[in-house]
Motif scaffolding. Structure first.
Motif, PDB file in Angstrom:
ATOM      1  N   GLY A   7       4.728  11.182  -2.145  1.00  0.00           N
ATOM      2  CA  GLY A   7       4.163  11.598  -0.817  1.00  0.00           C
ATOM      3  C   GLY A   7       4.616  12.986  -0.362  1.00  0.00           C
ATOM      4  O   GLY A   7       5.631  13.629  -0.529  1.00  0.00           O
ATOM      5  N   ASP A   8       3.641  13.997   0.379  1.00  0.00           N
ATOM      6  CA  ASP A   8       3.977  14.893   0.907  1.00  0.00           C
ATOM      7  C   ASP A   8       5.157  14.946   2.217  1.00  0.00           C
ATOM      8  O   ASP A   8       5.649  15.791   2.519  1.00  0.00           O
ATOM      9  CB  ASP A   8       2.841  15.875   1.330  1.00  0.00           C
ATOM     10  CG  ASP A   8       2.261  15.300   2.523  1.00  0.00           C
ATOM     11  OD1 ASP A   8       2.351  14.181   2.882  1.00  0.00           O
ATOM     12  OD2 ASP A   8       1.382  16.002   3.166  1.00  0.00           O
ATOM     13  N   SER A   9       5.517  13.700   2.594  1.00  0.00           N
ATOM     14  CA  SER A   9       6.503  13.292   3.356  1.00  0.00           C
ATOM     15  C   SER A   9       7.822  13.955   2.854  1.00  0.00           C
ATOM     16  O   SER A   9       8.776  14.113   3.325  1.00  0.00           O
ATOM     17  CB  SER A   9       6.885  12.016   3.715  1.00  0.00           C
ATOM     18  OG  SER A   9       6.708  11.193   2.617  1.00  0.00           O
ATOM     19  N   HIS A  57      -6.609   8.618   2.898  1.00  0.00           N
ATOM     20  CA  HIS A  57      -5.658   8.384   4.074  1.00  0.00           C
ATOM     21  C   HIS A  57      -6.387   8.745   5.503  1.00  0.00           C
ATOM     22  O   HIS A  57      -6.771  10.005   5.642  1.00  0.00           O
ATOM     23  CB  HIS A  57      -4.539   9.430   3.644  1.00  0.00           C
ATOM     24  CG  HIS A  57      -3.237   9.332   4.701  1.00  0.00           C
ATOM     25  ND1 HIS A  57      -2.188   9.450   4.326  1.00  0.00           N
ATOM     26  CD2 HIS A  57      -3.299   8.845   5.905  1.00  0.00           C
ATOM     27  CE1 HIS A  57      -1.201   9.349   5.339  1.00  0.00           C
ATOM     28  NE2 HIS A  57      -1.974   8.766   6.352  1.00  0.00           N
ATOM     29  N   VAL A  61      -5.579   4.412   3.026  1.00  0.00           N
ATOM     30  CA  VAL A  61      -4.308   4.325   3.709  1.00  0.00           C
ATOM     31  C   VAL A  61      -4.754   4.466   5.075  1.00  0.00           C
ATOM     32  O   VAL A  61      -5.508   5.189   5.440  1.00  0.00           O
ATOM     33  CB  VAL A  61      -3.339   5.096   3.222  1.00  0.00           C
ATOM     34  CG1 VAL A  61      -2.193   5.160   4.083  1.00  0.00           C
ATOM     35  CG2 VAL A  61      -2.996   5.118   2.065  1.00  0.00           C
ATOM     36  N   ASP A 104       0.222  12.970  -3.515  1.00  0.00           N
ATOM     37  CA  ASP A 104      -0.364  13.672  -2.566  1.00  0.00           C
ATOM     38  C   ASP A 104      -1.062  15.062  -3.007  1.00  0.00           C
ATOM     39  O   ASP A 104      -0.089  15.958  -3.191  1.00  0.00           O
ATOM     40  CB  ASP A 104       0.671  13.614  -1.134  1.00  0.00           C
ATOM     41  CG  ASP A 104       0.570  12.645  -0.182  1.00  0.00           C
ATOM     42  OD1 ASP A 104      -0.640  12.292  -0.090  1.00  0.00           O
ATOM     43  OD2 ASP A 104       1.301  12.366   0.418  1.00  0.00           O
ATOM     44  N   ILE A 158       2.415   0.192   2.582  1.00  0.00           N
ATOM     45  CA  ILE A 158       3.199   1.387   2.109  1.00  0.00           C
ATOM     46  C   ILE A 158       4.204   1.701   3.109  1.00  0.00           C
ATOM     47  O   ILE A 158       3.914   1.613   4.431  1.00  0.00           O
ATOM     48  CB  ILE A 158       2.369   2.532   1.740  1.00  0.00           C
ATOM     49  CG1 ILE A 158       3.311   3.591   0.919  1.00  0.00           C
ATOM     50  CG2 ILE A 158       1.509   3.165   2.871  1.00  0.00           C
ATOM     51  CD1 ILE A 158       2.273   4.725   0.186  1.00  0.00           C
ATOM     52  N   ILE A 210       0.039   1.163   6.954  1.00  0.00           N
ATOM     53  CA  ILE A 210       1.390   2.055   7.404  1.00  0.00           C
ATOM     54  C   ILE A 210       1.338   1.915   8.875  1.00  0.00           C
ATOM     55  O   ILE A 210       0.571   2.916   9.291  1.00  0.00           O
ATOM     56  CB  ILE A 210       1.608   3.149   6.585  1.00  0.00           C
ATOM     57  CG1 ILE A 210       3.166   3.755   7.268  1.00  0.00           C
ATOM     58  CG2 ILE A 210       0.698   4.334   6.475  1.00  0.00           C
ATOM     59  CD1 ILE A 210       3.759   4.747   6.313  1.00  0.00           C
ATOM     60  N   LEU A 226       3.757   6.164  -4.605  1.00  0.00           N
ATOM     61  CA  LEU A 226       2.981   7.608  -4.005  1.00  0.00           C
ATOM     62  C   LEU A 226       4.339   8.508  -3.971  1.00  0.00           C
ATOM     63  O   LEU A 226       5.317   8.580  -3.231  1.00  0.00           O
ATOM     64  CB  LEU A 226       2.483   7.208  -2.603  1.00  0.00           C
ATOM     65  CG  LEU A 226       2.230   8.541  -1.829  1.00  0.00           C
ATOM     66  CD1 LEU A 226       0.687   9.166  -2.436  1.00  0.00           C
ATOM     67  CD2 LEU A 226       2.012   8.468  -0.480  1.00  0.00           C
ATOM     68  N   VAL A 257       7.888   4.704   3.543  1.00  0.00           N
ATOM     69  CA  VAL A 257       8.573   5.727   2.762  1.00  0.00           C
ATOM     70  C   VAL A 257       9.946   5.017   2.472  1.00  0.00           C
ATOM     71  O   VAL A 257      10.412   4.542   3.593  1.00  0.00           O
ATOM     72  CB  VAL A 257       9.069   6.883   3.821  1.00  0.00           C
ATOM     73  CG1 VAL A 257       9.871   7.845   3.149  1.00  0.00           C
ATOM     74  CG2 VAL A 257       7.583   7.699   3.963  1.00  0.00           C
ATOM     75  N   GLU A 302      -2.805   4.823   8.631  1.00  0.00           N
ATOM     76  CA  GLU A 302      -1.648   4.903   9.217  1.00  0.00           C
ATOM     77  C   GLU A 302      -1.839   4.788  10.599  1.00  0.00           C
ATOM     78  O   GLU A 302      -2.741   5.662  11.368  1.00  0.00           O
ATOM     79  CB  GLU A 302      -1.137   6.390   8.835  1.00  0.00           C
ATOM     80  CG  GLU A 302       0.215   6.593   9.481  1.00  0.00           C
ATOM     81  CD  GLU A 302       0.904   7.843   8.750  1.00  0.00           C
ATOM     82  OE1 GLU A 302       0.657   8.409   7.693  1.00  0.00           O
ATOM     83  OE2 GLU A 302       2.069   8.037   9.484  1.00  0.00           O
ATOM     84  N   THR A 325       7.024   5.196  -1.280  1.00  0.00           N
ATOM     85  CA  THR A 325       7.111   6.769  -1.739  1.00  0.00           C
ATOM     86  C   THR A 325       8.240   6.883  -2.453  1.00  0.00           C
ATOM     87  O   THR A 325       9.136   6.324  -2.383  1.00  0.00           O
ATOM     88  CB  THR A 325       7.175   7.630  -0.538  1.00  0.00           C
ATOM     89  OG1 THR A 325       8.303   7.235   0.082  1.00  0.00           O
ATOM     90  CG2 THR A 325       5.959   7.452   0.302  1.00  0.00           C
ATOM     91  N   LYS A 338      -3.845  11.608  -3.541  1.00  0.00           N
ATOM     92  CA  LYS A 338      -4.151  11.041  -2.121  1.00  0.00           C
ATOM     93  C   LYS A 338      -4.479  12.299  -1.307  1.00  0.00           C
ATOM     94  O   LYS A 338      -3.820  13.273  -1.401  1.00  0.00           O
ATOM     95  CB  LYS A 338      -3.024  10.262  -1.469  1.00  0.00           C
ATOM     96  CG  LYS A 338      -3.360   9.718  -0.034  1.00  0.00           C
ATOM     97  CD  LYS A 338      -2.495   8.892   0.375  1.00  0.00           C
ATOM     98  CE  LYS A 338      -0.948   9.460   0.986  1.00  0.00           C
ATOM     99  NZ  LYS A 338      -1.095  10.470   1.991  1.00  0.00           N
TER     100      LYS A 338
HETATM  101  O1  KIV Z   1       3.336  11.146   2.735  1.00  0.00           O
HETATM  102  C1  KIV Z   1       3.702  10.061   2.609  1.00  0.00           C
HETATM  103  O2  KIV Z   1       4.821   9.531   2.367  1.00  0.00           O
HETATM  104  C2  KIV Z   1       2.597   9.309   2.955  1.00  0.00           C
HETATM  105  C3  KIV Z   1       2.562   7.849   3.407  1.00  0.00           C
HETATM  106  C4  KIV Z   1       3.851   7.290   4.116  1.00  0.00           C
HETATM  107  C5  KIV Z   1       1.373   7.139   3.749  1.00  0.00           C
HETATM  108  O3  KIV Z   1       1.492   9.740   2.931  1.00  0.00           O
END
Ligand code: KIV
Length: 279
Positions: free
Chosen positions: A48-50, A142, A184, A88, A217, A207, A46, A219, A186, A28, A118
């Protein structure tokens, strides 16, 4: 802002074609400098929304907005030349209807230059995935632990143990059949991840799943030790940059208080010197 055109990046079909080949590498990224660091090493990056938890200090991904994703997506796009960018779809931007999903997915792609979106969910999202793919939007699915559903899943639990295995298999089959170019997984048990990887004809990206997946994948802030609030079991720390950065900050603070910084090397004379840069 208009989409950033990147000529050499692989597209969703290139990623799909990697099924069963050399494992796909993904991380990410949320910023330009981090994207620049990983561009040469990743097949796809990615957004990511993380980002909500890792950079914005939110307690889950549920508070992440379209505007946040677009700003971070634009930043990441400026740092990529070679890797594909996937973005995301944030919570509540696609679940209401296929039309809502299309509107927001199209906006994410148009305003960031991402090559795919995603979204989280299996059987229940199959119709949405089909709708998007049929209208020109490649989708990375995902499944397994889907962090946007922690309130209904009861937390960040492993998914697919015992009698729940069939539900994860059904999710994988549904998203593959709906046209997702990759999926993905998880936090699913290793044997289940291997079984699904064997069964579906699209690349599986793990993941907390299995080295037998078609790709992995993580983060990036987790694996370089910048995000230390908690460490899931599936994270391998390849570096401990957080403590290094803190030590540097502490040394700077101590230098400033002791008037040991800046030194002559960091200040300017009245007349320009040959060693001086304009930076
Ligand atoms: O938001 C994110 O970082 C994710 C990945 C870690 C798969 O969805």
């Amino acid at each position: 802002m208009s989409a950033t055109a990147r000529k050499k990046a692989p597209n969703a079909e290139d990623i799909r074609a990697r099924k069963g080949g050399t494992p796909l590498v993904s991380l990410t990224a949320y910023t330009t400098p981090m994207a620049q660091l990983m561009d040469a090493h990743c097949d796809f990056v990615l957004v990511g929304d993380s980002v909500g938890m890792v950079l914005h200090g939110l307690s889950s991904t549920l508070g992440v907005t379209m505007e946040m994703m677009i700003l971070h997506g634009q930043a990441v796009a400026r740092g990529l030349n070679k890797a594909m960018m996937v973005i995301d779809m944030p919570f509540a931007s696609y679940e209401e209807s296929t039309e809502q999903a299309f509107r927001n997915a199209a906006r994410l792609m148009a305003e960031t230059g991402a090559g795919a979106v995603k979204l989280e969910g299996g059987v229940e999202m199959a119709e949405t995935i089909r709708f998007l793919v049929n209208r020109g939007i490649p989708v990375l699915a995902h499944i397994g632990l889907t962090p946007q559903s922690i309130n209904t899943l009861g937390g960040y639990k492993v998914q697919g143990r015992a009698e729940n295995a069939d539900a994860v298999v059904a999710d994988a089959r549904a998203v593959a059949k709906a046209g997702a170019f990759s999926v993905v997984f998880e936090k699913v048990p290793q044997v289940l991840a291997d079984r699904i990887t064997e069964e579906v004809d699209i690349p599986t990206i793990g993941i907390g799943a299995s080295a037998g997946c078609d790709g992995q994948i993580l983060v990036v802030e987790d694996m370089v030790g910048f995000f230390t609030a908690f460490k899931p079991k599936f994270v391998k720390r390849y570096a401990e940059l957080g403590p290094l950065a803190e030590a540097a900050i502490a040394e700077y603070a101590s230098d400033v208080r002791a008037r040991a910084f800046p030194t002559d090397a960091h200040v300017f004379s009245e007349q320009p010197t040959t060693a001086e840069t304009t930076a």
